[in-house]
Scaffold this active site. Sequence first.
Site, PDB file in Angstrom:
ATOM      1  N   THR A   3       0.829  -1.210   0.000  1.00 48.61           N
ATOM      2  CA  THR A   3       0.000   0.000   0.000  1.00 48.61           C
ATOM      3  C   THR A   3       0.863   1.259   0.000  1.00 48.61           C
ATOM      4  OG1 THR A   3      -1.460   1.292   1.430  1.00 48.61           O
ATOM      5  CG2 THR A   3      -0.135  -0.349   2.529  1.00 48.61           C
ATOM      6  N   ASP A   4       0.292   2.349  -0.512  1.00 47.62           N
ATOM      7  CA  ASP A   4       1.032   3.624  -0.464  1.00 47.62           C
ATOM      8  C   ASP A   4       1.199   4.122   0.967  1.00 47.62           C
ATOM      9  OD1 ASP A   4      -1.588   4.397   0.067  1.00 47.62           O
ATOM     10  OD2 ASP A   4      -1.714   5.890  -1.541  1.00 47.62           O
ATOM     11  N   GLU A   5       0.434   3.534   1.918  1.00 46.94           N
ATOM     12  CA  GLU A   5       0.531   4.014   3.304  1.00 46.94           C
ATOM     13  C   GLU A   5       1.897   3.738   3.914  1.00 46.94           C
ATOM     14  OE1 GLU A   5      -2.677   3.598   6.011  1.00 46.94           O
ATOM     15  OE2 GLU A   5      -4.185   3.745   4.445  1.00 46.94           O
ATOM     16  N   TYR A  50      -1.351  -0.319  11.284  1.00 44.70           N
ATOM     17  CA  TYR A  50      -1.615  -0.980   9.999  1.00 44.70           C
ATOM     18  C   TYR A  50      -0.466  -0.746   9.025  1.00 44.70           C
ATOM     19  CZ  TYR A  50      -3.246  -1.321   5.174  1.00 44.70           C
ATOM     20  OH  TYR A  50      -3.324  -1.604   3.831  1.00 44.70           O
ATOM     21  N   LYS A  86       2.310  -3.340   7.325  1.00 44.94           N
ATOM     22  CA  LYS A  86       2.456  -3.548   5.871  1.00 44.94           C
ATOM     23  C   LYS A  86       3.903  -3.263   5.442  1.00 44.94           C
ATOM     24  CE  LYS A  86      -0.324  -4.423   3.182  1.00 44.94           C
ATOM     25  NZ  LYS A  86      -0.818  -5.743   2.676  1.00 44.94           N
TER      26      LYS A  86
HETATM   27  P1  NAD Z   1     -10.259  -6.539   2.955  1.00 38.66           P
HETATM   28  O1  NAD Z   1     -10.161  -6.255   4.417  1.00 38.66           O
HETATM   29  O2  NAD Z   1     -11.486  -6.187   2.218  1.00 38.66           O
HETATM   30  O3  NAD Z   1      -9.990  -8.099   2.710  1.00 38.66           O
HETATM   31  C1  NAD Z   1      -8.990  -8.813   3.376  1.00 38.66           C
HETATM   32  C2  NAD Z   1      -9.251 -10.300   3.128  1.00 38.66           C
HETATM   33  O4  NAD Z   1      -8.184 -11.027   3.768  1.00 38.66           O
HETATM   34  C3  NAD Z   1     -10.557 -10.828   3.726  1.00 38.66           C
HETATM   35  O5  NAD Z   1     -11.212 -11.667   2.800  1.00 38.66           O
HETATM   36  C4  NAD Z   1     -10.116 -11.614   4.940  1.00 38.66           C
HETATM   37  O6  NAD Z   1     -10.989 -12.685   5.277  1.00 38.66           O
HETATM   38  C5  NAD Z   1      -8.756 -12.109   4.495  1.00 38.66           C
HETATM   39  N1  NAD Z   1      -7.864 -12.437   5.615  1.00 38.66           N
HETATM   40  C6  NAD Z   1      -7.624 -11.671   6.714  1.00 38.66           C
HETATM   41  N2  NAD Z   1      -6.772 -12.316   7.533  1.00 38.66           N
HETATM   42  C7  NAD Z   1      -6.450 -13.490   6.929  1.00 38.66           C
HETATM   43  C8  NAD Z   1      -5.617 -14.577   7.272  1.00 38.66           C
HETATM   44  N3  NAD Z   1      -4.942 -14.586   8.426  1.00 38.66           N
HETATM   45  N4  NAD Z   1      -5.511 -15.609   6.420  1.00 38.66           N
HETATM   46  C9  NAD Z   1      -6.206 -15.624   5.252  1.00 38.66           C
HETATM   47  N5  NAD Z   1      -7.039 -14.643   4.890  1.00 38.66           N
HETATM   48  C10 NAD Z   1      -7.158 -13.573   5.710  1.00 38.66           C
HETATM   49  O7  NAD Z   1      -8.975  -5.838   2.328  1.00 38.66           O
HETATM   50  P2  NAD Z   1      -8.785  -5.111   0.917  1.00 38.66           P
HETATM   51  O8  NAD Z   1      -9.188  -3.705   1.039  1.00 38.66           O
HETATM   52  O9  NAD Z   1      -9.350  -5.964  -0.142  1.00 38.66           O
HETATM   53  O10 NAD Z   1      -7.193  -5.125   0.811  1.00 38.66           O
HETATM   54  C11 NAD Z   1      -6.531  -6.262   0.287  1.00 38.66           C
HETATM   55  C12 NAD Z   1      -5.034  -6.012   0.309  1.00 38.66           C
HETATM   56  O11 NAD Z   1      -4.720  -4.850  -0.454  1.00 38.66           O
HETATM   57  C13 NAD Z   1      -4.473  -5.758   1.705  1.00 38.66           C
HETATM   58  O12 NAD Z   1      -3.231  -6.391   1.789  1.00 38.66           O
HETATM   59  C14 NAD Z   1      -4.313  -4.252   1.774  1.00 38.66           C
HETATM   60  O13 NAD Z   1      -3.259  -3.915   2.646  1.00 38.66           O
HETATM   61  C15 NAD Z   1      -3.973  -3.926   0.341  1.00 38.66           C
HETATM   62  N6  NAD Z   1      -4.365  -2.586  -0.145  1.00 38.66           N
HETATM   63  C16 NAD Z   1      -5.630  -2.119   0.032  1.00 38.66           C
HETATM   64  C17 NAD Z   1      -6.000  -0.877  -0.515  1.00 38.66           C
HETATM   65  C18 NAD Z   1      -7.400  -0.337  -0.361  1.00 38.66           C
HETATM   66  O14 NAD Z   1      -7.663   0.802  -0.743  1.00 38.66           O
HETATM   67  N7  NAD Z   1      -8.362  -1.078   0.152  1.00 38.66           N
HETATM   68  C19 NAD Z   1      -5.075  -0.124  -1.225  1.00 38.66           C
HETATM   69  C20 NAD Z   1      -3.771  -0.640  -1.384  1.00 38.66           C
HETATM   70  C21 NAD Z   1      -3.448  -1.867  -0.851  1.00 38.66           C
HETATM   71  O1  DAU Z   2      -4.004   4.129   0.649  1.00 40.12           O
HETATM   72  C1  DAU Z   2      -4.297   2.779   0.653  1.00 40.12           C
HETATM   73  C2  DAU Z   2      -5.062   2.431   1.904  1.00 40.12           C
HETATM   74  O2  DAU Z   2      -6.362   2.982   1.768  1.00 40.12           O
HETATM   75  C3  DAU Z   2      -5.125   0.931   2.153  1.00 40.12           C
HETATM   76  O3  DAU Z   2      -3.835   0.459   2.409  1.00 40.12           O
HETATM   77  C4  DAU Z   2      -6.052   0.613   3.329  1.00 40.12           C
HETATM   78  O4  DAU Z   2      -6.200  -0.793   3.452  1.00 40.12           O
HETATM   79  C5  DAU Z   2      -7.401   1.243   3.066  1.00 40.12           C
HETATM   80  O5  DAU Z   2      -8.256   1.022   4.164  1.00 40.12           O
HETATM   81  C6  DAU Z   2      -7.263   2.737   2.817  1.00 40.12           C
HETATM   82  O6  DAU Z   2      -6.858   3.440   4.007  1.00 40.12           O
HETATM   83  P1  DAU Z   2      -7.506   4.856   4.441  1.00 40.12           P
HETATM   84  O7  DAU Z   2      -7.304   5.028   5.873  1.00 40.12           O
HETATM   85  O8  DAU Z   2      -7.073   5.930   3.525  1.00 40.12           O
HETATM   86  O9  DAU Z   2      -9.058   4.506   4.067  1.00 40.12           O
HETATM   87  P2  DAU Z   2     -10.426   4.797   4.842  1.00 40.12           P
HETATM   88  O10 DAU Z   2     -11.522   4.445   3.891  1.00 40.12           O
HETATM   89  O11 DAU Z   2     -10.452   4.200   6.195  1.00 40.12           O
HETATM   90  O12 DAU Z   2     -10.400   6.380   5.013  1.00 40.12           O
HETATM   91  C7  DAU Z   2     -10.249   7.253   3.910  1.00 40.12           C
HETATM   92  C8  DAU Z   2     -10.224   8.676   4.455  1.00 40.12           C
HETATM   93  O13 DAU Z   2     -11.520   9.005   4.971  1.00 40.12           O
HETATM   94  C9  DAU Z   2      -9.271   8.892   5.625  1.00 40.12           C
HETATM   95  O14 DAU Z   2      -8.687  10.160   5.504  1.00 40.12           O
HETATM   96  C10 DAU Z   2     -10.142   8.807   6.855  1.00 40.12           C
HETATM   97  C11 DAU Z   2     -11.471   9.365   6.367  1.00 40.12           C
HETATM   98  N1  DAU Z   2     -12.674   8.796   6.991  1.00 40.12           N
HETATM   99  C12 DAU Z   2     -12.833   7.453   7.034  1.00 40.12           C
HETATM  100  C13 DAU Z   2     -13.950   6.883   7.605  1.00 40.12           C
HETATM  101  C14 DAU Z   2     -14.109   5.394   7.676  1.00 40.12           C
HETATM  102  C15 DAU Z   2     -13.673   9.648   7.495  1.00 40.12           C
HETATM  103  O15 DAU Z   2     -13.549  10.888   7.428  1.00 40.12           O
HETATM  104  N2  DAU Z   2     -14.777   9.086   8.063  1.00 40.12           N
HETATM  105  C16 DAU Z   2     -14.960   7.741   8.150  1.00 40.12           C
HETATM  106  O16 DAU Z   2     -15.997   7.293   8.742  1.00 40.12           O
END
Ligand code: NAD
Ligand code: DAU
Length: 339
Positions: A125-127, A153, A157
């Site tokens: 992730t970019d985080e 988190y 990562k």
């Molecule tokens: P999500 O939380 O929607 O899904 C995570 C999945 O992993 C779930 O299906 C969960 O059951 C499974 N899981 C959790 N723990 C596990 C374990 N111990 N063994 C096997 N499976 C397990 O997450 P997401 O948003 O789809 O993100 C997926 C990946 O992409 C993550 O690694 C996250 O860090 C990365 N990522 C997410 C974003 C975003 O914007 N959501 C952006 C960049 C990278």
């Molecule tokens: O950048 C990639 C990341 O993006 C991934 O690695 C993470 O898995 C994914 O959860 C996401 O992280 P963020 O923290 O950016 O996403 P989130 O949707 O939780 O929040 C987006 C922005 O919105 C953040 O600045 C917090 C704000 N927010 C979030 C929630 C849930 C609010 O203002 N209110 C809310 O209720």
Amino acid sequence: MNIVVTGGAGFIGSNFVYYMLENHPDDKIICYDKLTYAGNLETLEKAQSNKNFKFIKGDISNREEVEKLFIEEKPDVIVNFAAESHVDRSIEEPELFLKTNIIGTSILLDACKKFGIKRFHQVSTDEVYGDLPLDRPDLFFTEKTNLHTSSPYSASKASADLLTMAYGRTYNIPITISRCSNNYGPYHFPEKLIPLMIINALNDKKLPVYGEGLNVRDWLYVEDHCSAIDLILQNGKVGEVYNIGGHNERSNIEVVETILHILGKPETLIEHVTDRKGHDLRYAIDPTKIEEELGWTPKTSFSDGIRKTIDWYLENKSWWEKIISGEYQNYYERMYSNR
Ligand code: NAD
Ligand code: DAU
């Protein structure tokens, strides 16, 4: 090829499963997922009838289960999406993030070392780069930006990234890593900003914006993330990191107002609540490397993607209604009441 997608019952992993089944009909896609609160078998319902798809319930941090997976499925490729993914939950309970995101990744890498693998791809992730200041729109994250994490988190990562690179160098495991910006689209769990705001607006509930809502995220439609990972698997250089992002920066308040506007709901639903601890200010990816080396370009603009996403939530009410009527209510109460 046997491609194991860990975390394939979650948001991005499931979209990747569908993307691969459609674009690589000669490959076998094996989803390995623990089905935590974020994993949902209903999400994979349409894949179950595909002869090239198989689901296995398992935990990446359980060595025995992971070794069984390698012995029985003989994966050529592992794409590791499995993770605890929500920043707010990591602030509540860091240890689970260390177990899944760090130990889990190391157990997968150990299995790659023991049984062999053609490619281990770590979905990062970019985080891991921390944040950028709001008043320097000229700055972007490149692959050379230092790792500088803010939350449990992102620290977990970044640790997984370092382990992945260490296993690549020490044991010659063919690894690649991608670091993507914020995704949005179908099957996004309603704890995250965009689905939470769509669903609350549809239910005429308050929209809890952290602080002033000025924090900026760089949004990418999930299918564009999937196509980028596919390209990295095909043509990415082993040992390399690729940033993924489409230059779609928006402040949170802009995103929330856009959702309200599309749904025809009033801005009076917005409620500013106490800010997230350690809240990252701005994420912004420089995707030059993946564009120039692999020819990747995102297809979906934010204005199209957000409409498609809202339409999906309108057409798939039963998917999210089931989620928000269960354990999610306790989560919501814990996070948002008296905030
Ligand atoms: P999500 O939380 O929607 O899904 C995570 C999945 O992993 C779930 O299906 C969960 O059951 C499974 N899981 C959790 N723990 C596990 C374990 N111990 N063994 C096997 N499976 C397990 O997450 P997401 O948003 O789809 O993100 C997926 C990946 O992409 C993550 O690694 C996250 O860090 C990365 N990522 C997410 C974003 C975003 O914007 N959501 C952006 C960049 C990278
Ligand atoms: O950048 C990639 C990341 O993006 C991934 O690695 C993470 O898995 C994914 O959860 C996401 O992280 P963020 O923290 O950016 O996403 P989130 O949707 O939780 O929040 C987006 C922005 O919105 C953040 O600045 C917090 C704000 N927010 C979030 C929630 C849930 C609010 O203002 N209110 C809310 O209720």
